[in-house]
Design a protein around this motif. Structure first.
Motif, short mmCIF file in Angstrom:
data_model
loop_
_atom_site.label_atom_id
_atom_site.label_comp_id
_atom_site.label_asym_id
_atom_site.label_seq_id
_atom_site.Cartn_x
_atom_site.Cartn_y
_atom_site.Cartn_z
N ALA A 1 -35.51 -30.60 29.23
CA ALA A 1 -34.82 -29.90 28.15
C ALA A 1 -34.60 -30.83 26.97
O ALA A 1 -34.41 -30.38 25.84
N TRP B 1 -40.40 -25.68 22.83
CA TRP B 1 -39.56 -24.60 23.35
C TRP B 1 -40.48 -23.56 23.98
O TRP B 1 -41.59 -23.31 23.49
N VAL C 1 -36.36 -20.41 25.29
CA VAL C 1 -35.75 -21.14 26.41
C VAL C 1 -36.13 -22.62 26.34
O VAL C 1 -37.29 -22.95 26.08
N THR D 1 -36.25 -25.81 28.95
CA THR D 1 -36.28 -25.95 30.40
C THR D 1 -36.34 -27.41 30.83
O THR D 1 -36.93 -28.24 30.15
N GLN E 1 -32.19 -27.19 34.53
CA GLN E 1 -31.51 -27.40 33.23
C GLN E 1 -32.12 -26.39 32.25
O GLN E 1 -33.31 -26.48 31.92
N TYR E 2 -31.29 -25.48 31.76
CA TYR E 2 -31.82 -24.42 30.90
C TYR E 2 -30.86 -24.08 29.76
O TYR E 2 -29.64 -24.05 29.95
N MET F 1 -30.91 -20.68 27.35
CA MET F 1 -31.56 -19.39 27.19
C MET F 1 -30.89 -18.65 26.04
O MET F 1 -29.66 -18.49 26.04
N ASP G 1 -35.12 -24.24 41.45
CA ASP G 1 -34.62 -24.45 40.08
C ASP G 1 -34.86 -23.24 39.19
O ASP G 1 -34.35 -23.18 38.06
N LYS G 2 -35.57 -22.22 39.69
CA LYS G 2 -35.77 -20.98 38.93
C LYS G 2 -34.65 -19.97 39.18
O LYS G 2 -34.64 -18.89 38.58
N PHE H 1 -32.91 -17.89 36.39
CA PHE H 1 -33.59 -16.73 35.81
C PHE H 1 -33.20 -15.46 36.56
O PHE H 1 -33.01 -14.40 35.95
#
Length: 366
Positions: free
Chosen positions: A96, A299, A315, A317, A322-323, A325, A346-347, A350
């Protein structure tokens, strides 16, 4: 993703708790002196059942999410930490950091240190110079190519056979020299391959163009205007000195969320234009295709289920969860930190957004 959490998402409305389990209690994020205004999330949503059912699971089940923050209409409305993680702790942002580097490039252009994103990198990058695999196409690599991961160098983090794969580079003494010495495998701009060293080169271009280390540049032109003080740069690689341009950012979740709100606000924070709206537009609109997804200037553009529509949203990532959004149509920013490194777990954020958070706000607007 962990098997014990995904079924829970499908059964959020049927939460049963045994004796001794924690019961989630929402609290308005505390007002501090960091520039955030806070507000009661419960005033923003029509139905709280989904929210409380979900967080009752989160405080009782095993997972690798470290923090969840939501910013609605520019105000911090949700701030939750899990396990031993706290508001004043800095967190490794991993990749990120790349998205923040993109903002620093934009600022360098705004301030006149760099004339154009389409300038060749060697207009500013005076040292080192390529010594191996000399190829005239290297002179054609522009800053845009660094930001879109389309330099043409043999650099692909997702291919272990690639000479520029990041784990191989981390073992080298001089990351910049090694990267510039990589062979060209395609023309610059031809196609995009995920290359962390390109983002490192972008940071070094800013550093050499401005005459400041990237951490000093970021402090003066980005962090200080945002009121970000508890921040540092580091890297998990040990045993050798790493130049500032090669390091990643560590910052608190509240400050991480500020970056998202800055982009949501087209580059403004309070009454100050920190990075130009023109750059924010360029940095977040589609520039190329990477791994089947639209990619901008470091991005991503990732589809989310927003009501009845599948919409592409901006987003940032980072490995481990670490996000940032951004959902402009809802004026909503979500920030996550996590520890699910090198794992599909780690998804999970979402799924949280698609199945819990977005329905809360979409349904409230109906």
């Amino acid at each position: 993703m962990r098997k014990n959490l995904l079924p829970a998402l499908g059964l959020l409305l049927i939460a049963h708790f045994a004796v001794g389990q924690k019961v989630y209690q929402y609290a308005v994020p505390p007002q501090q002196t960091d520039g955030w205004e806070t507000e009661n999330l419960l005033q923003e949503i029509a139905d709280t059942t989904l929210l409380f059912s979900f967080f009752n699971k989160m405080v009782n089940e095993d997972h690798q999410v470290h923090s969840i923050l939501l910013v609605k209409n520019g105000k911090l409305v949700l701030e939750e930490y899990f396990g031993e993680h706290k508001a004043d702790q800095t967190h490794d942002l991993r990749s990120a950091t790349k998205s923040i580097r993109s903002l620093l490039v934009g600022i360098a252009i705004d301030k006149g240190f760099i004339e154009s994103v389409d300038d060749p990198i060697f207009k500013y990058l005076k040292s080192p110079e390529p010594r191996k695999n000399i190829d005239s196409r290297k002179e054609q690599i522009t800053i845009r190519h660094l930001l879109t991961m389309s330099t043409g160098l043999d650099c692909n983090d997702w291919d272990k056979s690639s000479k520029g794969q990041e784990d191989k580079v981390y073992k080298k003494k001089d990351w910049l020299q090694y990267t510039l010495d990589l062979p060209m495998v395609r023309d610059p701009g031809d196609s995009a391959l995920y290359c962390s060293m390109g983002a490192v080169l972008a940071a070094e271009v800013v550093s050499q163009a401005s005459g400041m280390s990237i951490d000093a540049f970021a402090e003066k032109y980005l962090f200080a205007p945002l009121g970000i003080e508890n921040v540092h740069w580091g890297h998990t690689t040990t045993g050798r000195d790493i130049i500032p341009s090669g390091k990643r950012l560590y910052m608190t979740s509240r400050d991480f969320a500020k970056i998202g709100q800055l982009v949501m606000n087209h580059g403004t924070w309070g009454n100050e234009q920190i990075v130009s709206a023109d750059w924010i537009q360029q940095a977040t609109e589609r520039q190329t295709n990477l791994a089947g997804l639209d990619y901008s200037f470091l991005w991503w553009s990732i589809p989310f289920q927003v009501g009845d529509e599948l919409k592409k949203e901006t987003v940032a990532t980072g490995n481990g969860g670490q996000y940032l959004m951004l959902f402009p149509e809802l004026n909503l920013v979500a920030a996550f930190t996590g520890g699910a490194y090198n794992s599909n777990d780690d998804k999970f954020p979402f799924a949280i957004m698609n199945r819990v958070m977005l329905p809360l706000f979409v349904n409230a607007n109906r």
